[in-house]
Design a protein around this motif. Structure first.
Motif, short mmCIF file in Angstrom:
data_model
loop_
_atom_site.label_atom_id
_atom_site.label_comp_id
_atom_site.label_asym_id
_atom_site.label_seq_id
_atom_site.Cartn_x
_atom_site.Cartn_y
_atom_site.Cartn_z
N VAL A 1 51.46 6.08 -14.78
CA VAL A 1 50.79 7.35 -14.62
C VAL A 1 49.70 7.41 -13.50
CG1 VAL A 1 49.45 9.27 -15.97
CG2 VAL A 1 51.24 7.82 -17.24
N ALA B 1 46.41 9.52 -12.69
CA ALA B 1 45.65 10.94 -13.30
C ALA B 1 44.40 11.21 -12.39
CB ALA B 1 45.03 10.11 -14.65
N VAL C 1 39.49 6.92 -13.94
CA VAL C 1 39.97 6.30 -15.24
C VAL C 1 39.69 4.82 -15.22
CG1 VAL C 1 41.99 7.87 -14.54
CG2 VAL C 1 42.18 5.50 -13.78
N PRO D 1 41.66 1.55 -15.49
CA PRO D 1 42.93 1.15 -15.50
C PRO D 1 43.26 -0.14 -16.18
CG PRO D 1 41.76 0.68 -13.29
CD PRO D 1 40.80 1.54 -14.41
N GLY E 1 43.39 1.63 -19.92
CA GLY E 1 44.26 2.82 -19.86
C GLY E 1 43.76 4.10 -20.31
N VAL F 1 41.73 7.68 -19.57
CA VAL F 1 41.32 8.76 -18.82
C VAL F 1 39.93 8.84 -19.08
CG1 VAL F 1 41.54 11.12 -17.94
CG2 VAL F 1 43.58 9.88 -18.48
N ARG G 1 46.96 5.77 -22.17
CA ARG G 1 48.25 4.42 -22.07
C ARG G 1 48.45 4.08 -23.85
NH1 ARG G 1 46.23 -1.12 -19.84
NH2 ARG G 1 45.44 -1.30 -22.09
N LEU H 1 48.28 3.06 -15.75
CA LEU H 1 47.56 4.01 -15.68
C LEU H 1 46.70 3.76 -14.45
CD1 LEU H 1 46.47 6.96 -16.47
CD2 LEU H 1 44.92 5.65 -18.04
N ALA I 1 52.30 5.33 -8.82
CA ALA I 1 52.53 5.06 -9.94
C ALA I 1 53.80 4.27 -10.37
CB ALA I 1 52.56 6.54 -10.83
#
Ligand code: ZN
Length: 311
Positions: free
Chosen positions: A64, A66, A70, A72, A75, A77, A92, A105, A302
């Protein structure tokens, strides 16, 4: 046959692509409006993933991209522009609970850099910078063959470097950031203000012209419109010089709608590079190119996240 699902969540449009396990050409790409009146954005996303799920086949993972910051590693946002309810959303975990597959993500501009590195203009480059210039300015850095994430996953906010102290206000609230000087809305605002001050131009003095309208006027020889782009290009060049001094890449890839204005932005950018660089060695064999993946860069990034399990 096994597949990966790659998702690029935009402020207005979201795309889901279904890729075969070993390929980089999707068997299908579905697009839908991110916002929906009947359902929440998250419910809408879950329903669309369901509708894209390949029948009688295994899905190996979901990647994903986004918008906005974020985390990462976790996971999450942290904040998504245009989706206020996605404040620290554990996307996530939500997707893994629902679909029972591994989920990765990343920030969309970071993943665009990864996508270009894996599948686009960055192939074969160990060090590259990706900058997207559109409504905002985002970026991603590949350093020594790895996507630069930083301690909290917040690295490479290339649009929010200060270029002009006390300059125009940025979308983040600070002043004089690159985004407040070289993004599409920044060019529009500057030109609108010059029009208001009585500068002559073929552009209408009513309202605020869009960056596209300014680009057309500039190509038709309008001096004010040309100044709008040369100013933005010079600031972008100054910022890029700083990035070259920090990261010493062999490729710089420009994405986003404003970068599509081509020479209007790129020529003043190149001039600024020549002027502000501390050594011509940074520019030897430097590839400076528009993104060949375009709007697909985040989606391909992604996918790259899933292909590269260590990222
Ligand atoms: Zn900013």
């Amino acid at each position: 046959m096994s597949y990966y699902l790659a998702i690029d969540i935009g402020g207005t449009r979201t795309r889901i692509a279904c890729f075969p396990e070993t390929g980089d050409t999707p068997i299908k790409v579905n697009r839908f409006d991110t916002k929906c009146v009947e359902k929440t954005t998250l419910e809408q996303l879950l329903d669309f993933i369901d509708s894209c799920w390949p029948e009688d086949a295994q899905v190996l993972g979901i990647g994903v991209a986004a918008p906005g910051p974020v985390d990462p590693y976790e996971g999450i946002v942290i904040e998504a522009p245009n989706i206020p309810e996605w404040d620290r959303l554990p996307l996530r975990e939500i997707l893994e609970d629902r679909f029972k597959v591994p989920v990765k993500l990343g920030n969309d501009a970071n993943l665009a850099a990864l996508g270009e590195w894996q599948y686009g203009a960055g192939k074969g480059h160990s060090h590259l910078i990706y900058i997207t210039v559109s409504t905002g300015i985002g970026g991603g850095v590949i350093s020594d063959n790895r996507l630069l994430l930083g301690e909290r996953g917040l690295a490479a906010e290339l649009g929010h470097v200060t270029i002009l102290p006390n300059g125009p206000v940025c979308s983040c609230g600070q002043r004089g950031h690159l985004e407040a000087l070289s993004s599409g809305p920044a060019i529009s605002k500057w030109v609108a203000n010059e029009l208001k001050n009585g500068n002559t131009s073929i552009l209408s003095k009513e309202g605020t012209p869009t960056a596209e309208e300014i680009a057309i006027a500039a190509r038709n020889g309008d001096k004010l419109a040309q100044s709008g782009f040369s100013r933005a290009g010079e600031y972008l060049g100054i910022a890029l010089t700083n990035f070259l001094h920090i990261f010493n890449p062999s490729a710089v890839i420009l994405g986003g709608g404003v970068a599509q204005s081509g020479a209007l932005l790129i020529e003043p950018l190149k001039k600024a590079l020549q002027e502000y660089i501390i050594s011509p060695k940074y520019l030897v064999d430097l590839t400076l190119t528009l993104s060949p993946l375009g709007d697909n860069a985040g989606l391909m990034g992604a996918l790259a996240l899933l292909h590269k399990a260590d990222r």
